[in-house]
Design a protein around this motif. Sequence first.
Motif, mmCIF file in Angstrom:
data_model
loop_
_atom_site.group_PDB
_atom_site.id
_atom_site.type_symbol
_atom_site.label_atom_id
_atom_site.label_comp_id
_atom_site.label_asym_id
_atom_site.label_seq_id
_atom_site.Cartn_x
_atom_site.Cartn_y
_atom_site.Cartn_z
ATOM 1 N N ALA A 32 -42.016 30.862 -5.038
ATOM 2 C CA ALA A 32 -43.316 31.297 -5.834
ATOM 3 C C ALA A 32 -43.233 30.221 -7.341
ATOM 4 N N ASN A 33 -42.121 29.827 -7.303
ATOM 5 C CA ASN A 33 -41.580 28.658 -8.643
ATOM 6 C C ASN A 33 -42.447 27.386 -8.287
ATOM 7 N N TRP A 34 -42.432 27.056 -6.721
ATOM 8 C CA TRP A 34 -43.082 25.961 -6.403
ATOM 9 C C TRP A 34 -44.415 25.548 -7.020
ATOM 10 N N GLY A 35 -45.089 26.604 -7.496
ATOM 11 C CA GLY A 35 -46.412 26.386 -8.049
ATOM 12 C C GLY A 35 -46.393 25.505 -9.487
ATOM 13 N N ILE A 36 -45.302 25.619 -10.002
ATOM 14 C CA ILE A 36 -45.109 24.762 -11.347
ATOM 15 C C ILE A 36 -44.810 23.474 -10.988
ATOM 16 N N PRO A 37 -44.021 22.837 -10.195
ATOM 17 C CA PRO A 37 -44.010 21.514 -9.813
ATOM 18 C C PRO A 37 -45.241 20.928 -9.329
ATOM 19 N N ILE A 38 -45.724 21.747 -8.234
ATOM 20 C CA ILE A 38 -47.002 21.303 -7.597
ATOM 21 C C ILE A 38 -48.019 20.862 -8.727
ATOM 22 N N ALA A 39 -48.358 21.856 -9.474
ATOM 23 C CA ALA A 39 -49.236 21.544 -10.632
ATOM 24 C C ALA A 39 -48.805 20.121 -11.532
ATOM 25 N N ALA A 40 -47.610 20.368 -11.696
ATOM 26 C CA ALA A 40 -47.418 19.029 -12.674
ATOM 27 C C ALA A 40 -47.696 17.740 -12.036
ATOM 28 N N ILE A 41 -47.195 17.970 -10.616
ATOM 29 C CA ILE A 41 -47.655 16.528 -9.861
ATOM 30 C C ILE A 41 -48.947 16.155 -9.661
ATOM 31 N N ALA A 42 -49.793 17.266 -9.559
ATOM 32 C CA ALA A 42 -51.112 17.293 -9.583
ATOM 33 C C ALA A 42 -51.593 16.576 -10.826
ATOM 34 N N CYS A 60 -39.150 21.229 -19.460
ATOM 35 C CA CYS A 60 -37.859 20.533 -19.154
ATOM 36 C C CYS A 60 -36.972 21.145 -19.372
ATOM 37 N N LEU A 61 -36.577 22.028 -20.556
ATOM 38 C CA LEU A 61 -35.720 22.881 -20.735
ATOM 39 C C LEU A 61 -35.455 24.273 -19.792
ATOM 40 N N TYR A 62 -36.827 24.710 -19.484
ATOM 41 C CA TYR A 62 -36.631 25.827 -18.470
ATOM 42 C C TYR A 62 -36.113 25.268 -17.251
ATOM 43 N N SER A 63 -36.320 24.094 -16.821
ATOM 44 C CA SER A 63 -36.006 23.746 -15.609
ATOM 45 C C SER A 63 -34.579 23.363 -15.575
ATOM 46 N N ALA A 64 -34.117 22.822 -16.788
ATOM 47 C CA ALA A 64 -32.676 22.299 -16.765
ATOM 48 C C ALA A 64 -31.904 23.527 -16.818
ATOM 49 N N ILE A 65 -32.203 24.546 -17.488
ATOM 50 C CA ILE A 65 -31.514 25.949 -17.580
ATOM 51 C C ILE A 65 -31.344 26.425 -16.153
ATOM 52 N N PHE A 66 -32.681 26.326 -15.260
ATOM 53 C CA PHE A 66 -32.390 27.247 -13.904
ATOM 54 C C PHE A 66 -32.024 26.297 -12.892
ATOM 55 N N SER A 82 -33.927 22.731 -5.963
ATOM 56 C CA SER A 82 -34.788 21.740 -5.495
ATOM 57 C C SER A 82 -35.987 21.757 -6.143
ATOM 58 N N CYS A 83 -36.324 22.831 -6.416
ATOM 59 C CA CYS A 83 -37.828 23.291 -7.083
ATOM 60 C C CYS A 83 -37.682 22.967 -8.464
ATOM 61 N N HIS A 84 -36.514 23.137 -9.130
ATOM 62 C CA HIS A 84 -36.452 22.773 -10.704
ATOM 63 C C HIS A 84 -36.069 21.392 -10.858
ATOM 64 N N PHE A 85 -35.563 20.727 -9.904
ATOM 65 C CA PHE A 85 -35.195 19.479 -9.790
ATOM 66 C C PHE A 85 -36.512 18.757 -9.838
ATOM 67 N N THR A 86 -37.356 19.060 -8.879
ATOM 68 C CA THR A 86 -38.804 18.354 -8.867
ATOM 69 C C THR A 86 -39.648 18.532 -10.206
ATOM 70 N N ASN A 87 -39.561 19.820 -10.563
ATOM 71 C CA ASN A 87 -40.002 20.064 -11.934
ATOM 72 C C ASN A 87 -39.886 19.416 -13.141
ATOM 73 N N GLU A 88 -38.160 19.104 -13.304
ATOM 74 C CA GLU A 88 -37.799 18.336 -14.207
ATOM 75 C C GLU A 88 -38.198 16.866 -14.254
ATOM 76 N N THR A 89 -38.351 16.269 -12.765
ATOM 77 C CA THR A 89 -38.754 15.056 -12.764
ATOM 78 C C THR A 89 -40.349 14.977 -13.242
ATOM 79 N N ALA A 90 -40.975 15.708 -12.524
ATOM 80 C CA ALA A 90 -42.524 15.890 -12.778
ATOM 81 C C ALA A 90 -42.707 15.776 -14.288
ATOM 82 N N GLN A 91 -41.975 16.678 -14.981
ATOM 83 C CA GLN A 91 -42.173 16.980 -16.474
ATOM 84 C C GLN A 91 -41.743 15.660 -17.139
ATOM 85 N N ILE A 92 -40.586 14.961 -16.811
ATOM 86 C CA ILE A 92 -40.217 13.879 -17.545
ATOM 87 C C ILE A 92 -41.227 12.723 -17.579
ATOM 88 N N ILE A 93 -41.679 12.570 -16.006
ATOM 89 C CA ILE A 93 -43.026 11.649 -16.148
ATOM 90 C C ILE A 93 -44.112 11.859 -17.133
#
Length: 121
Positions: A32-42, A60-66, A82-93
């Motif tokens: 269910a969480n994969w929606g966040i990084p997919i949206a960030a990548i889009a 970024c803080l949310y993904s780092a904590i999780f 892996s979900c939050h690592f992907t999101n962290e990367t996308a949010q940093i970008i």
Amino acid sequence: MAGALIKKGLDKVKSKEFRDYFMSTHFWGPIANWGIPIAAIADTKKPPEIISGKMTIALCLYSAIFMRFAIKVQPRNLLLFSCHFTNETAQIIQGCRLIKYEYFKDKEEANASTENAAVTS
């Protein structure tokens, strides 16, 4: 050889451990969480002026904590990590795109207009 490998894989899928994992929040939570990084990548394809700096920092803080949680929980939840690592990367970008847009756009516009003036003369 391939037949034995397929049989072994099917036996694993039919196992009680796999069914228990597949029907748990340890699996469906990260899915269910994969929606966040997919949206960030889009969103990296959208113009930077729509990026919210506050939301980017919060995510970024949310993904780092999780990410830390996913490693510390037993058993480790690598799917969540892996979900939050992907999101962290996308949010940093996204954050870098916002900083570039907010703080360096005047220099880029000046360089572009100077280059255009040089090309036209």
